[in-house]
Design a protein around this motif. Structure first.
Motif, short mmCIF file in Angstrom:
data_model
loop_
_atom_site.label_atom_id
_atom_site.label_comp_id
_atom_site.label_asym_id
_atom_site.label_seq_id
_atom_site.Cartn_x
_atom_site.Cartn_y
_atom_site.Cartn_z
N ARG A 41 41.99 83.82 89.90
CA ARG A 41 42.14 84.28 88.52
C ARG A 41 43.59 84.73 88.36
O ARG A 41 44.05 85.59 89.07
N ILE B 226 38.64 86.31 93.35
CA ILE B 226 37.40 87.08 93.26
C ILE B 226 36.25 86.24 93.78
O ILE B 226 36.09 85.08 93.40
N CYS C 19 47.69 93.03 98.95
CA CYS C 19 46.73 94.00 98.43
C CYS C 19 47.48 95.22 97.90
O CYS C 19 48.65 95.41 98.20
N LEU D 150 45.13 86.68 92.07
CA LEU D 150 43.92 87.47 92.28
C LEU D 150 42.75 86.52 92.52
O LEU D 150 42.44 85.69 91.67
N PHE E 23 44.06 90.16 96.62
CA PHE E 23 45.34 89.85 96.00
C PHE E 23 46.23 89.16 97.02
O PHE E 23 46.35 89.63 98.16
N PHE F 118 35.91 82.13 96.96
CA PHE F 118 36.94 82.90 96.27
C PHE F 118 37.61 82.03 95.20
O PHE F 118 38.16 80.98 95.50
N ASP G 21 40.64 96.50 86.87
CA ASP G 21 42.09 96.36 87.02
C ASP G 21 42.80 96.06 85.71
O ASP G 21 43.91 95.51 85.70
N GLY H 75 31.80 89.58 94.23
CA GLY H 75 32.84 90.18 93.42
C GLY H 75 34.00 90.78 94.20
O GLY H 75 34.87 91.43 93.61
N LYS H 76 34.05 90.57 95.50
CA LYS H 76 35.16 91.10 96.31
C LYS H 76 36.48 90.55 95.80
O LYS H 76 36.61 89.35 95.54
N LYS H 77 37.49 91.43 95.68
CA LYS H 77 38.80 91.04 95.17
C LYS H 77 39.82 90.98 96.29
O LYS H 77 39.86 91.85 97.16
#
Length: 217
Positions: free
Chosen positions: A212, A173, A80, A171, A182, A209, A155, A178-180
């Motif tokens: 992307r 999502i 993150c 990444l 990393f 999830f 981002d 829409g929670k991201k």
């Protein structure tokens, strides 16, 4: 010669950052909102004074309401950009945010993001809803977006080429909320990752999830 011109000429290590501070796409396609530029200006250089910026952001956007939190630069996690620990009241800013190769608007956005979490926690908001980026969090994001004329959750100013060197280019999502997330791993977050929010997210959202890579599914 103006002080700004001297700073640009004498800071070749920050050239890439400075070129990204315009309202047109820079060398990496980076486009920075004009509303963020005054704050980006404050954190240029190798060792920026983030505490001065934190004080200004706290006064301007939270009325001084972010209290009792400590801010540290950290290499502890690579999944993150930043995160807030409500129990210890520590905001962690990952060390790579201070790299000259990554536009400093990312640092400003992530700092504001975590300050929203800290502000809501200081205000007594529900910690689960806060950590899950629920309605109370989104309401604060919308308020600050209107003040800055930008999208804190966008981002597009991230140089993924730079992050690829650090292996932080995965990444994920959530396809519902829409929670991201990393990650350095190519598999989506799961129960074996020991994310403190995972079970709550699974129960309250139930979304999947999706990976992307550089913004492409």
């Amino acid at each position: 010669m103006s002080s700004k011109a001297r700073r640009i000429r004498n800071a070749p290590g920050e050239l890439r950052v400075l070129l990204s501070r315009c309202d047109q796409p820079g060398p990496d396609g980076v486009q920075v909102s004009p509303g963020l530029l005054p704050y980006v200006d404050m954190v240029l250089g190798k060792n920026p004074d983030i505490f001065k910026l934190i004080k200004i952001l706290n006064e301007q956007f939270f009325g001084g309401g972010v209290r009792g939190y400590t801010y540290v630069r950290s290499n502890r996690r690579k999944d993150c950009f930043s995160y807030t620990n409500f129990t210890t009241k520590i905001v962690y800013l990952q060390e790579f945010l201070f790299s000259a190769g990554l536009c400093r608007s990312v640092l400003v956005r992530k700092l504001l993001h975590e300050m929203i979490h800290a502000f809501l926690d200081t205000s007594g908001a529900d910690r689960n809803e806060n950590s899950e980026h629920g309605p109370i969090f989104k309401k604060e994001v919308t308020r600050i977006n209107r003040l800055l004329g930008c999208d804190l959750m966008d981002d597009s100013d991230v140089s993924w080429d730079r992050l690829r060197v650090l292996n932080l280019d995965k990444l994920f999502i959530c396809n519902k909320c829409g929670k991201k997330v990393f990650r350095v791993l190519s598999r989506p977050p799961g129960p074996d990752d020991f994310y403190p929010w995972y079970e709550s997210h699974r129960e309250r959202c139930g979304g999947a999830f999706i990976l992307r890579l550089n913004g492409v599914v």
